[in-house]
Design a protein around this motif. Structure first.
Motif: not given
Length: 143
Positions: A105-112
Motif C-alpha cells: 500500500w505504501i508503494a502504491h501511495l508513493d507511486s501516485q
C-alpha cells in the motif's frame, strides 16, 4: 445422432447439464487457484521484499512497474489473473515481488502523484452579534 452436446435435449436437460458443468468449473478453480498462487510465491519468495514480514495471510504479489489493476481487468477471474502472472514468471519476468499489505500500500501511495488541496480558511470564534442557541431542555434560553 447428436453431433454436439445438447442438439436433441430439452430445456430442462440443457439447464441440468450447464449446472453440472458450472459446478465442475467452480470445483476446478477452487482447487487450482490456491496451487497456482503457492507456485507464484515459491518463485518470488514468501517474505516481504521490503520489511521481511513472513505471515502469508498478509503477503501480496506486487507488480513492480504497476499495471496490476489493468491485468485484473483482462478477465478470467482469479484463475486468469494468477495464470498470466505464473506464465510471465516462467518466461523469466522479474516484474513481480512479494510485499506485505502495508509495504504494498505504501508503494502504491508513493507511486501516485500527491494532490495538495488547499484548506479552506477556518473562522475563528463567532461572528460579532451572533447568539448561541442551546438545545438542551435545561438550557432552553437564548444566551
Amino acid at each position: 445422432m447428436a453431433i454436439h452436446p445438447g442438439d436433441n435435449e430439452t430445456d430442462e436437460q440443457r439447464l441440468a447439464r450447464l449446472s453440472r458443468n458450472a459446478k465442475h468449473q467452480r470445483e476446478f478453480y477452487a482447487r487450482k487457484v490456491p496451487v497456482m498462487k503457492a507456485e507464484i510465491f515459491d518463485a518470488i519468495g514468501r517474505t516481504c521484499a521490503h520489511c521481511g514480514y513472513a505471515d502469508e495471510r498478509a503477503l501480496e504479489i506486487d507488480h513492480i512497474h504497476g499495471g496490476g489493476s489493468q491485468q485484473r481487468k483482462l478477465g478470467g477471474g482469479a484463475y486468469g489473473y494468477y495464470k498470466r502472472i505464473s506464465d510471465a514468471i516462467r518466461a523469466g519476468s522479474k516484474d513481480f515481488r512479494c510485499l506485505c499489505r502495508n509495504c504494498n500500500w505504501i508503494a502504491h501511495l508513493d507511486s501516485q502523484p500527491v494532490k495538495v488541496i488547499p484548506a479552506a480558511p477556518r473562522p475563528v470564534g463567532r461572528p460579532k452579534g451572533a447568539k448561541t442557541q442551546f438545545t438542551h431542555n435545561h438550557c432552553s434560553k437564548v444566551a
